[in-house]
Scaffold this active site. Structure first.
Site, PDB file in Angstrom:
ATOM      1  N   GLY A   1     -81.372  30.841 -97.739  1.00 42.78           N
ATOM      2  CA  GLY A   1     -81.265  30.118 -98.742  1.00 42.78           C
ATOM      3  C   GLY A   1     -81.082  28.691 -98.661  1.00 42.78           C
ATOM      4  N   CYS A   2     -80.305  27.816 -99.804  1.00 44.70           N
ATOM      5  CA  CYS A   2     -80.145  26.418 -99.566  1.00 44.70           C
ATOM      6  C   CYS A   2     -79.237  26.368 -98.351  1.00 44.70           C
ATOM      7  CB  CYS A   2     -79.384  25.904-100.647  1.00 44.70           C
ATOM      8  SG  CYS A   2     -78.751  24.463-100.665  1.00 44.70           S
TER       9      CYS A   2
END
Length: 213
Positions: free
Chosen positions: A47-48
């Site tokens: 993810g981020c």
């Protein structure tokens, strides 16, 4: 109220993808990293990278965490290109760690415990192939340990859905722009940090106390 909803939408959909299919080149051998003083390298996408960087910076034995891009076809990609979902790259972190202080298996435990490895090309409201779950191994030992850990998760039924985390040979890792590095440390009061990253850190500190610096 309308302005508030717009602001929240911006926070949670920081880099929505307009995905296009891109062919990922297959690499048979992982990229060999130059390391010193008996350190090792681990590369994770979950993810981020603002989130993953903040998490792994808190672990003992971790000496350095760099946010960047890997796994795609475009050379020297920019954040703008990554956000379009057209380069094939994932937002990732490269971790330099001391295996005498923290084992690769410990890193895997934290990795799988602090993101959702069952959502394909998505973490929360962050959607696109750049937010996929992937482990990029730097040795056959890392590959085998990752495979074994996923088998353990599935056997123990720690998740109700199937694990979609990819296991791939490490390829060229491009360091992200300077303002992405140590993002949470420099922007902890920002909305995304408070609403997305802070809860992940709370979980880390609650369940992984023995692994923290």
């Amino acid at each position: 109220m309308k302005n508030l909803l717009v602001a929240l939408l911006f926070i949670f959909q920081s880099c929505q993808s307009q995905e296009k299919k891109s062919e990922i080149k297959e690499f048979k051998e992982p990229v060999k990293m130059k390391i010193e003083n008996n350190m090792e390298i681990a590369t994770f996408a979950g993810g981020c990278f603002w989130c993953t960087e903040a998490i792994f910076n808190e672990l003992k034995g971790v000496k350095k965490v760099i946010s960047g891009y890997t796994g795609g076809t475009v050379k020297n990609p920019s954040y703008r290109e990554i956000c379009n979902g057209t380069t094939g790259h994932a937002e990732a972190i490269q971790i330099t760690f001391n295996p005498n202080e923290i084992a690769f298996e410990d890193l895997l435990e934290v990795f799988f415990g602090t993101h959702d490895p069952t959502t394909l090309n998505r973490q929360g409201a962050d959607v696109g192939t750049q937010y996929r779950s992937e482990v990029f191994y730097h040795s056959l030992e890392q590959k085998e340990k990752t495979e074994a850990y996923i088998q353990f998760i599935e056997k123990e039924k720690l998740y109700s859905k199937a694990i979609v985390t990819k296991i791939s040979s490490a390829v060229i890792f491009y360091e992200a722009e300077e303002y992405h590095q140590d993002y949470y440390a420099s922007n902890s009061e920002q909305g995304y940090c408070q609403m997305v990253i802070a809860p992940k850190l709370e979980k880390l500190r609650k369940y992984y106390k023995s692994k923290l610096k």
